[in-house]
Design a protein around this motif. Structure first.
Motif, PDB file in Angstrom:
ATOM      1  N   LEU A  95       0.858  -1.289   0.087  1.00 44.88           N
ATOM      2  CA  LEU A  95      -0.145  -0.061  -0.130  1.00 44.88           C
ATOM      3  C   LEU A  95       0.736   1.265  -0.004  1.00 44.88           C
ATOM      4  O   LEU A  95       0.725   2.173  -0.676  1.00 44.88           O
ATOM      5  N   TYR A 171     -15.224   2.502  -3.323  1.00 44.29           N
ATOM      6  CA  TYR A 171     -14.667   1.592  -2.456  1.00 44.29           C
ATOM      7  C   TYR A 171     -13.356   2.020  -1.748  1.00 44.29           C
ATOM      8  O   TYR A 171     -12.958   1.645  -0.763  1.00 44.29           O
ATOM      9  N   LYS A 172     -12.421   2.938  -2.287  1.00 41.35           N
ATOM     10  CA  LYS A 172     -11.364   3.233  -1.886  1.00 41.35           C
ATOM     11  C   LYS A 172     -11.329   3.965  -0.578  1.00 41.35           C
ATOM     12  O   LYS A 172     -10.223   4.329   0.208  1.00 41.35           O
ATOM     13  N   LYS A 193      -8.763   3.797   2.213  1.00 44.98           N
ATOM     14  CA  LYS A 193      -9.095   2.423   2.829  1.00 44.98           C
ATOM     15  C   LYS A 193      -7.763   1.913   3.314  1.00 44.98           C
ATOM     16  O   LYS A 193      -6.610   1.713   2.727  1.00 44.98           O
ATOM     17  N   THR A 395      -4.568   9.283  -4.566  1.00 46.49           N
ATOM     18  CA  THR A 395      -5.053   8.158  -3.952  1.00 46.49           C
ATOM     19  C   THR A 395      -5.651   7.253  -4.800  1.00 46.49           C
ATOM     20  O   THR A 395      -6.255   6.190  -4.444  1.00 46.49           O
ATOM     21  N   ASP A 396      -5.567   7.293  -6.114  1.00 52.53           N
ATOM     22  CA  ASP A 396      -6.114   6.256  -6.981  1.00 52.53           C
ATOM     23  C   ASP A 396      -5.003   5.156  -7.155  1.00 52.53           C
ATOM     24  O   ASP A 396      -4.249   5.098  -8.185  1.00 52.53           O
ATOM     25  N   ALA A 398      -5.358   1.737  -7.217  1.00 54.66           N
ATOM     26  CA  ALA A 398      -5.828   0.398  -8.025  1.00 54.66           C
ATOM     27  C   ALA A 398      -7.117   0.878  -8.810  1.00 54.66           C
ATOM     28  O   ALA A 398      -7.978   1.648  -8.393  1.00 54.66           O
ATOM     29  N   ASP A 401     -11.844  -2.891  -7.438  1.00 53.27           N
ATOM     30  CA  ASP A 401     -11.958  -3.477  -5.900  1.00 53.27           C
ATOM     31  C   ASP A 401     -10.918  -4.619  -5.582  1.00 53.27           C
ATOM     32  O   ASP A 401     -10.498  -4.595  -4.410  1.00 53.27           O
ATOM     33  N   GLU A 403      -8.289  -5.144  -6.576  1.00 53.23           N
ATOM     34  CA  GLU A 403      -6.784  -4.906  -6.541  1.00 53.23           C
ATOM     35  C   GLU A 403      -6.504  -4.223  -5.285  1.00 53.23           C
ATOM     36  O   GLU A 403      -5.666  -4.343  -4.725  1.00 53.23           O
ATOM     37  N   TRP A 404      -7.641  -3.440  -4.843  1.00 53.48           N
ATOM     38  CA  TRP A 404      -7.634  -2.860  -3.374  1.00 53.48           C
ATOM     39  C   TRP A 404      -7.693  -3.789  -2.346  1.00 53.48           C
ATOM     40  O   TRP A 404      -6.782  -3.858  -1.406  1.00 53.48           O
ATOM     41  N   GLU A 405      -8.212  -4.953  -2.753  1.00 51.30           N
ATOM     42  CA  GLU A 405      -8.125  -6.038  -1.613  1.00 51.30           C
ATOM     43  C   GLU A 405      -6.754  -6.549  -1.678  1.00 51.30           C
ATOM     44  O   GLU A 405      -6.436  -6.888  -0.442  1.00 51.30           O
TER      45      GLU A 405
END
Length: 544
Positions: A95, A171-172, A193, A395-396, A398, A401, A403-405
């Motif tokens: 992250l 989602y972020k 997130k 803050t973009d 990913a 969702d 990829e964020w996970e």
């Protein structure tokens, strides 16, 4: 320590690297060179000729990410401030690495600069600079309980929801932080997130096995992790190892917020924010049910709650858990990496984490938080729309969702001690059951509710009597919210040290104003200690 993590850090780093290559390829660069073309050329030169058709078919089946719009911010410098250096450390986790790389990309391609500013007293700096017409930063770190309502009503913060730039439903963004900063129909707080959820139960798996105590993961899995089972284990877990009549290993340590965890874990949220302010409902049967169970626990279970401030620090219970002197610990999840998985002095025993046990009126687990770090925009900054646009861009991290996970799981790989913890923490933030207290920053109201709770936990009043006794005081505190002079409160920040020292009453008044959100009547020193420790922990997790 034994590790059974779902996804290893090396594997996640490889996954992240691939995702970021695709993301950067979609963005392109000012020189007009295509990263995706470079990757394709490299792959084509090293691959057998027979694989070309297969690659083409795969490319056709996978939709290309949309190309990111081009921006030119004319060299705008966006200042992001806190009492610690929030510059992301790319060696910390995926992250942080993604954030560091993304900031560099936005700066290079969109003609802007991100400047991280360290402040001595960030809240005072925000107030004094805004009142002087020259905000010290554009975006700043804050604690949710400190911004609501004083900094908002005092005109220090800018409502992000007034802008069309940031979609806080994406989602972020952490939904619990956004909700905590929602006031009178507008949103003032936001945070990218992360898996840093709040209160739950840490348990020493090594000691549980040694003393033949139930496996808490199995209780959660079978929906048997209830208040009754929690009480039963807290009693059985206390150990007098040398038979001298004194407990040597505490069954439970809970320095604060046990009462609020009971309330929230039963679906009894007590207060609700409205477009005009706040409403408090103590007549919900779930409130009485939670307070009754709480009183039964606090008056019959010998658990560790008090801190001896003459000999102990605020984190004494945490360090004792790490040392194997506490079986279960009620704490916020950030202590997992700051204490249990601390790189220099990690916990030697195996440990796990579960949510607070579920009350009979609850439909799901709950993860209570009295407050959380957040980001806010200061009032009076130049072109807030542009600032919000730049912050949204950096803050973009990913494209999806999923990829964020992957980023979240990589962070958890360093914080958790086993795969079960990863699964439970992921379940909580993905299902949005991490909830922050919405009355913590309202001094008189928060004080009245916690005074009532104190009468219950001590056994001095029955829950019903306490609710009836304090209802009028709570109603008066709510009514006074509309009459409070927030402008005068903000002016207190402008006093010089000499002016503050002229009268003891003035100094005490300011101290109370600053400490309103700290806590539940359990000591301002404790609230200050936690806020400081939390900020240090957040510097590792939330450097954006």
């Amino acid at each position: 320590m034994k590790k059974k993590l779902l996804i290893t850090r090396k594997l996640m780093a490889a996954m992240l690297s691939g995702a970021m290559v695709l993301s950067m390829a979609a963005c392109g660069n000012d020189a007009g060179e295509s990263s995706s073309a470079s990757v394709s050329d490299s792959e084509e030169s090293s691959a057998p000729e027979s694989s070309v058709d297969e690659e083409s078919s795969e490319a056709e089946a996978t939709p290309e990410p949309e190309e990111e719009p081009k921006y030119d911010f004319g060299g705008r410098v966006v200042r992001i401030g806190s009492y610690y250096d929030m510059t992301p450390d790319p060696t910390e986790n995926a992250l942080q690495a993604a954030l560091s790389e993304r900031i560099a990309f936005v700066e290079e391609n969109y003609n802007c600069k991100i400047e991280f500013v360290e402040l001595d007293d960030y809240q005072t700096d925000y107030v004094t600079s805004v009142l002087a017409g020259d905000p010290i930063v554009d975006i700043g770190y804050a604690i949710t309980s400190r911004i609501l309502p004083s900094l908002i009503e005092g005109g220090i913060l800018y409502p992000v929801s007034d802008l069309d730039t940031i979609d806080l439903t994406e989602y972020k963004w952490r939904s619990d932080v956004v909700e905590a900063g929602h006031y009178k129909g507008k949103d003032y707080a936001f945070l990218v997130k992360d898996p840093e959820i709040r209160y739950g139960i840490f348990w020493n798996k090594t000691l549980f096995d040694q003393y033949n105590l139930p496996n808490l993961y199995e209780l959660v899995e079978n929906d048997e992790w209830t208040w009754e089972k929690f009480k039963e284990i807290a009693i059985a877990a206390a150990q007098d190892t040398d038979s001298d009549g004194t407990v040597d290993i505490d069954g439970l340590a809970a320095r604060e917020n046990l009462a609020w965890c009971y309330l929230y874990s039963n679906g009894a949220y007590v207060a609700e924010k409205t477009d005009s302010g706040m409403t408090v409902d103590l007549n919900d049967p779930a409130v009485t049910e939670a307070l009754t169970a709480l009183q039964d626990f606090t008056t019959t279970v010998d658990y560790r709650s008090a801190i001896d401030w003459s000999t102990e620090g605020w984190d004494a219970q945490i360090t004792d858990f790490r040392a194997g002197n506490v079986m279960m610990l009620l704490e916020e999840y950030w202590v997992s990496y700051a204490y249990m998985n601390n790189k220099e002095t990690p916990m030697s025993d195996d440990w796990g984490w579960v949510p607070f046990p579920k009350g009979p009126s609850a439909t799901d687990w709950s993860c209570y938080g009295k407050e959380n770090g957040c980001r806010v925009m200061l009032n009076g900054i130049d072109n807030p729309e542009e600032v919000a646009q730049i912050y949204d861009l950096i803050t973009d991290l990913a494209d999806t969702d999923e990829e964020w996970e992957e980023l979240m799981e990589d962070v958890l790989a360093g914080w958790a001690d086993d795969s079960e913890t990863v699964e439970l923490v992921s379940y909580i933030y993905n299902n949005k059951i991490n909830v922050l207290n919405c009355v913590n920053g309202f001094g008189d109201l928060n004080g009245a509710i916690n005074e009532m709770i104190g009468k219950v936990t001590s056994g001095e009043m029955t829950p019903q009597t306490a609710l009836e006794t304090y209802q009028s005081q709570i109603d008066a505190a709510i009514a006074d919210l509309d009459n409070h002079d927030y402008d005068a409160e903000m002016q207190e920040y402008l006093k010089t040290d000499e002016e503050e020292g002229e009268g003891e009453g003035e100094a005490e008044g300011e101290g109370e104003a600053e400490g309103e959100g700290e806590a539940e009547g359990e000591g301002e020193a404790e609230g200050e200690g936690e806020a400081e420790g939390e900020g240090e922990a957040e510097s590792e997790a939330e450097a954006e």
